[in-house]
Motif scaffolding. Sequence first.
Motif, mmCIF file in Angstrom:
data_model
loop_
_atom_site.group_PDB
_atom_site.id
_atom_site.type_symbol
_atom_site.label_atom_id
_atom_site.label_comp_id
_atom_site.label_asym_id
_atom_site.label_seq_id
_atom_site.Cartn_x
_atom_site.Cartn_y
_atom_site.Cartn_z
ATOM 1 N N LEU A 53 0.696 -1.193 -0.109
ATOM 2 C CA LEU A 53 -0.040 0.118 -0.268
ATOM 3 C C LEU A 53 0.719 1.465 -0.112
ATOM 4 C CD1 LEU A 53 -2.871 1.045 0.150
ATOM 5 C CD2 LEU A 53 -2.633 1.047 2.794
ATOM 6 N N VAL A 54 2.030 1.084 0.676
ATOM 7 C CA VAL A 54 2.758 2.454 0.795
ATOM 8 C C VAL A 54 4.391 2.125 0.239
ATOM 9 C CG1 VAL A 54 1.570 3.405 2.743
ATOM 10 C CG2 VAL A 54 3.285 1.852 3.302
ATOM 11 N N ASP A 55 4.534 1.200 -0.307
ATOM 12 C CA ASP A 55 6.066 0.651 -0.620
ATOM 13 C C ASP A 55 6.232 1.392 -1.722
ATOM 14 O OD1 ASP A 55 8.391 -0.444 -1.386
ATOM 15 O OD2 ASP A 55 7.591 -2.548 -1.673
ATOM 16 N N ASN A 56 7.723 2.222 -1.800
ATOM 17 C CA ASN A 56 7.831 2.934 -2.938
ATOM 18 C C ASN A 56 9.006 2.201 -4.005
ATOM 19 O OD1 ASN A 56 5.729 4.848 -2.464
ATOM 20 N ND2 ASN A 56 7.256 6.570 -2.535
ATOM 21 N N GLY A 57 9.312 0.991 -3.628
ATOM 22 C CA GLY A 57 10.330 0.461 -4.356
ATOM 23 C C GLY A 57 11.257 -0.495 -3.352
ATOM 24 N N ASN A 58 11.230 -0.693 -2.297
ATOM 25 C CA ASN A 58 12.032 -1.200 -1.490
ATOM 26 C C ASN A 58 12.455 -2.715 -1.995
ATOM 27 O OD1 ASN A 58 13.173 0.037 0.972
ATOM 28 N ND2 ASN A 58 11.167 0.594 1.376
ATOM 29 N N ASN A 59 11.162 -3.455 -2.414
ATOM 30 C CA ASN A 59 11.679 -4.798 -2.740
ATOM 31 C C ASN A 59 12.408 -4.849 -3.966
ATOM 32 O OD1 ASN A 59 10.070 -5.254 -0.434
ATOM 33 N ND2 ASN A 59 8.219 -6.381 -1.623
ATOM 34 N N ASN A 60 12.442 -4.032 -4.651
ATOM 35 C CA ASN A 60 13.388 -4.109 -5.813
ATOM 36 C C ASN A 60 14.892 -4.387 -5.617
ATOM 37 O OD1 ASN A 60 11.023 -3.500 -7.392
ATOM 38 N ND2 ASN A 60 11.953 -1.578 -8.356
ATOM 39 N N PHE A 61 15.064 -3.999 -4.312
ATOM 40 C CA PHE A 61 16.517 -4.073 -4.003
ATOM 41 C C PHE A 61 16.813 -5.322 -2.952
ATOM 42 C CE2 PHE A 61 15.789 0.385 -4.899
ATOM 43 C CZ PHE A 61 17.005 0.739 -5.406
ATOM 44 N N LEU A 62 15.719 -6.101 -2.767
ATOM 45 C CA LEU A 62 15.873 -7.419 -2.065
ATOM 46 C C LEU A 62 15.893 -8.349 -2.803
ATOM 47 C CD1 LEU A 62 13.138 -6.756 0.552
ATOM 48 C CD2 LEU A 62 15.354 -5.984 0.754
ATOM 49 N N GLN A 63 17.121 -9.131 -2.623
ATOM 50 C CA GLN A 63 17.251 -10.446 -3.291
ATOM 51 C C GLN A 63 16.318 -11.531 -3.134
ATOM 52 O OE1 GLN A 63 21.459 -11.562 -2.964
ATOM 53 N NE2 GLN A 63 22.122 -10.164 -4.188
ATOM 54 N N SER A 65 13.353 -11.764 -3.603
ATOM 55 C CA SER A 65 12.046 -11.184 -3.423
ATOM 56 C C SER A 65 11.032 -11.506 -4.686
ATOM 57 C CB SER A 65 11.939 -9.718 -3.074
ATOM 58 O OG SER A 65 10.553 -9.251 -2.715
ATOM 59 N N LEU A 66 10.167 -12.016 -4.495
ATOM 60 C CA LEU A 66 9.001 -12.273 -5.689
ATOM 61 C C LEU A 66 7.906 -11.153 -5.516
ATOM 62 C CD1 LEU A 66 8.363 -16.344 -5.116
ATOM 63 C CD2 LEU A 66 10.032 -14.900 -6.732
ATOM 64 N N ALA A 67 7.842 -10.517 -4.736
ATOM 65 C CA ALA A 67 6.847 -9.335 -4.371
ATOM 66 C C ALA A 67 7.404 -7.916 -4.951
ATOM 67 C CB ALA A 67 6.562 -9.333 -3.011
ATOM 68 N N ARG A 68 7.596 -7.950 -6.317
ATOM 69 C CA ARG A 68 8.014 -6.755 -6.922
ATOM 70 C C ARG A 68 7.180 -6.187 -8.039
ATOM 71 N NH1 ARG A 68 14.552 -7.562 -8.173
ATOM 72 N NH2 ARG A 68 15.177 -8.609 -6.394
ATOM 73 N N ALA A 69 7.205 -4.909 -8.006
ATOM 74 C CA ALA A 69 6.549 -4.228 -9.247
ATOM 75 C C ALA A 69 7.262 -3.453 -10.030
ATOM 76 C CB ALA A 69 5.604 -3.392 -8.380
ATOM 77 N N ASP A 70 8.366 -3.996 -10.690
ATOM 78 C CA ASP A 70 9.279 -3.446 -11.533
ATOM 79 C C ASP A 70 9.124 -3.869 -12.885
ATOM 80 O OD1 ASP A 70 9.799 -6.243 -11.057
ATOM 81 O OD2 ASP A 70 11.975 -5.920 -10.871
ATOM 82 N N LEU A 139 5.868 -16.632 1.718
ATOM 83 C CA LEU A 139 5.662 -17.215 0.518
ATOM 84 C C LEU A 139 6.167 -16.354 -0.613
ATOM 85 C CD1 LEU A 139 1.921 -18.368 0.956
ATOM 86 C CD2 LEU A 139 3.983 -19.806 1.284
ATOM 87 N N ALA A 140 6.328 -15.078 -0.271
ATOM 88 C CA ALA A 140 6.816 -14.276 -1.546
ATOM 89 C C ALA A 140 8.317 -14.112 -1.471
ATOM 90 C CB ALA A 140 6.437 -12.993 -1.391
ATOM 91 N N GLY A 141 9.122 -15.049 -0.648
ATOM 92 C CA GLY A 141 10.483 -14.740 -0.725
ATOM 93 C C GLY A 141 10.917 -13.929 0.445
ATOM 94 N N HIS A 142 11.992 -13.152 0.126
ATOM 95 C CA HIS A 142 12.438 -12.230 1.003
ATOM 96 C C HIS A 142 11.568 -10.989 0.979
ATOM 97 C CE1 HIS A 142 16.077 -9.171 2.410
ATOM 98 N NE2 HIS A 142 15.300 -9.545 3.390
ATOM 99 N N VAL A 143 10.935 -10.572 1.861
ATOM 100 C CA VAL A 143 10.344 -9.151 2.465
ATOM 101 C C VAL A 143 10.704 -8.673 3.878
ATOM 102 C CG1 VAL A 143 8.325 -9.825 0.707
ATOM 103 C CG2 VAL A 143 7.880 -10.531 3.329
ATOM 104 N N MET A 144 10.344 -7.661 4.033
ATOM 105 C CA MET A 144 10.786 -6.946 5.443
ATOM 106 C C MET A 144 9.739 -6.822 6.261
ATOM 107 S SD MET A 144 13.938 -4.100 4.338
ATOM 108 C CE MET A 144 12.707 -3.255 3.301
ATOM 109 N N SER A 145 9.697 -7.532 7.178
ATOM 110 C CA SER A 145 8.582 -7.430 8.139
ATOM 111 C C SER A 145 8.439 -6.007 8.888
ATOM 112 C CB SER A 145 8.400 -8.432 9.193
ATOM 113 O OG SER A 145 9.584 -8.180 10.246
ATOM 114 N N LEU A 146 7.343 -5.591 9.293
ATOM 115 C CA LEU A 146 7.159 -4.362 10.164
ATOM 116 C C LEU A 146 8.127 -4.303 11.269
ATOM 117 C CD1 LEU A 146 5.727 -1.823 10.454
ATOM 118 C CD2 LEU A 146 4.154 -2.939 11.935
ATOM 119 N N ASN A 147 8.287 -5.476 12.290
ATOM 120 C CA ASN A 147 9.419 -5.364 13.067
ATOM 121 C C ASN A 147 10.931 -5.213 12.423
ATOM 122 O OD1 ASN A 147 8.165 -5.846 15.556
ATOM 123 N ND2 ASN A 147 8.001 -7.916 15.142
ATOM 124 N N GLU A 148 11.213 -5.705 11.015
ATOM 125 C CA GLU A 148 12.455 -5.596 10.639
ATOM 126 C C GLU A 148 12.736 -4.077 10.099
ATOM 127 O OE1 GLU A 148 15.288 -6.963 6.700
ATOM 128 O OE2 GLU A 148 13.414 -8.094 7.481
#
Length: 227
Positions: A53-63, A65-70, A139-148
């Motif tokens: 909802l508020v991700d501006n592209g962090n997952n693009n830099f995570l090895q 990670s399947l949850a990308r919008a690139d 299930l989407a590979g590497h994502v950063m949880s709220l705690n992280e």
Amino acid sequence: MAGNSSCLRLFILGVSLLSCSFQCFCLCNVNRKGETRSTTAGIKGMFVFGSSLVDNGNNNFLQNSLARADYWPYGVDFPLGPSGRFTNGKNVIDLLGEQLKIPSLIPVFADPQTKGSKIVHGVNFASGASGILDDTGSLAGHVMSLNEQIRNFEEVTLPELKTQLGFGMGCSKSLGSSVGNYLFVVGTGGNDYSFNYFLANPNNVSLQVFTANLTSSLSTQLKVRAS
């Protein structure tokens, strides 16, 4: 979310609870006594936490990670095409920044170039497919949880922000007066139901129990330790 601030401006949006979309919008000052008052004045920047909802592209830099919008059609209305935002153009964070007259787009934490003077107007820590619970989004590979995300803010960005704002060693001024000029935005919760409760519920807990645990976890994460 721990901090050295006596005042925190918190904006909670799009938290999906009770198997339906419950929108909670809050823009307020939280002081030492827990009192709140509405405000929009003097906001220097934003620190953003949450999911797609508020991700501006962090997952693009995570090895891994399947949850990308690139890729197309994401970004078809954005000047440079797909930007990592899960939308066709600017997302709610970009639009909120424009309304608050923040002079630049909020950079993402995972970008190695997000450091130094680039963080003075805030940082976006949000990660698509993540949730309040640590195992949401696995299930989407590497994502950063709220705690992280919160740890990244506290352990990496906040110390660097102190340096950028001139709160170095021996400085007698409190950082709280400056962090209080930032808006903290949290947009999370939906994935905990989509990817956790409905797809992976090994203990077969009831929706009521799951929701109670989820809201308790979020409440703990959002607590501020004033100094």
